[in-house]
Design a protein around this motif. Structure first.
Motif, mmCIF file in Angstrom:
data_model
loop_
_atom_site.group_PDB
_atom_site.id
_atom_site.type_symbol
_atom_site.label_atom_id
_atom_site.label_comp_id
_atom_site.label_asym_id
_atom_site.label_seq_id
_atom_site.Cartn_x
_atom_site.Cartn_y
_atom_site.Cartn_z
ATOM 1 N N THR A 162 0.828 -1.208 0.000
ATOM 2 C CA THR A 162 0.000 0.000 0.000
ATOM 3 C C THR A 162 0.861 1.255 0.000
ATOM 4 O O THR A 162 0.582 2.199 -0.753
ATOM 5 C CB THR A 162 -0.922 0.006 1.233
ATOM 6 N N LEU A 163 1.889 1.275 0.816
ATOM 7 C CA LEU A 163 2.750 2.456 0.878
ATOM 8 C C LEU A 163 3.496 2.690 -0.425
ATOM 9 O O LEU A 163 3.707 3.838 -0.815
ATOM 10 C CB LEU A 163 3.731 2.330 2.041
ATOM 11 N N ALA A 211 2.329 1.940 -3.423
ATOM 12 C CA ALA A 211 1.337 2.470 -4.360
ATOM 13 C C ALA A 211 1.034 3.933 -4.066
ATOM 14 O O ALA A 211 0.985 4.767 -4.967
ATOM 15 C CB ALA A 211 0.059 1.636 -4.294
ATOM 16 N N VAL A 212 0.859 4.260 -2.804
ATOM 17 C CA VAL A 212 0.559 5.634 -2.409
ATOM 18 C C VAL A 212 1.781 6.525 -2.612
ATOM 19 O O VAL A 212 1.658 7.680 -2.989
ATOM 20 C CB VAL A 212 0.072 5.676 -0.946
ATOM 21 N N GLY A 213 2.969 5.975 -2.370
ATOM 22 C CA GLY A 213 4.202 6.747 -2.518
ATOM 23 C C GLY A 213 4.377 7.304 -3.918
ATOM 24 O O GLY A 213 4.820 8.437 -4.096
ATOM 25 N N ASN A 227 1.980 8.096 -5.990
ATOM 26 C CA ASN A 227 1.019 9.190 -6.145
ATOM 27 C C ASN A 227 1.498 10.441 -5.422
ATOM 28 O O ASN A 227 1.334 11.556 -5.927
ATOM 29 C CB ASN A 227 -0.356 8.776 -5.615
ATOM 30 N N VAL A 228 2.059 10.284 -4.262
ATOM 31 C CA VAL A 228 2.568 11.431 -3.502
ATOM 32 C C VAL A 228 3.725 12.080 -4.254
ATOM 33 O O VAL A 228 3.812 13.308 -4.343
ATOM 34 C CB VAL A 228 2.997 11.002 -2.077
ATOM 35 N N THR A 266 2.396 14.148 -7.066
ATOM 36 C CA THR A 266 1.783 15.384 -6.564
ATOM 37 C C THR A 266 2.845 16.418 -6.228
ATOM 38 O O THR A 266 2.705 17.602 -6.572
ATOM 39 C CB THR A 266 0.927 15.082 -5.318
#
Length: 60
Positions: free
Chosen positions: A33-34, A36-38, A40-41, A44
């Motif tokens: 999860t981290l 995948a989110v990383g 996106n971050v 951004t």
């Protein structure tokens, strides 16, 4: 009587192994999860950086 004592010890060991497996599964899920989110971050922050640089370059 020895059989019952031995069985009780095996149950405790099995429980410890089960908790270890659960902890490992949670760790794998968190890492996935981290990651995948990383991504996106990171995207951004790159957008924000580009916007700030464009704003500074245009004098706004």
């Amino acid at each position: 009587m020895k059989f019952i004592k031995k069985f009780a010890r095996d149950v405790k060991a099995a429980t410890a192994i089960e908790y270890g497996l659960i902890a490992a599964l949670i760790a794998v899920a968190a890492i996935t999860t981290l990651q995948a989110v990383g991504g996106n971050v990171d995207a951004t922050f790159e957008k924000v950086d580009k916007g700030l640089q464009d704003g500074l370059a245009s004098g706004n």
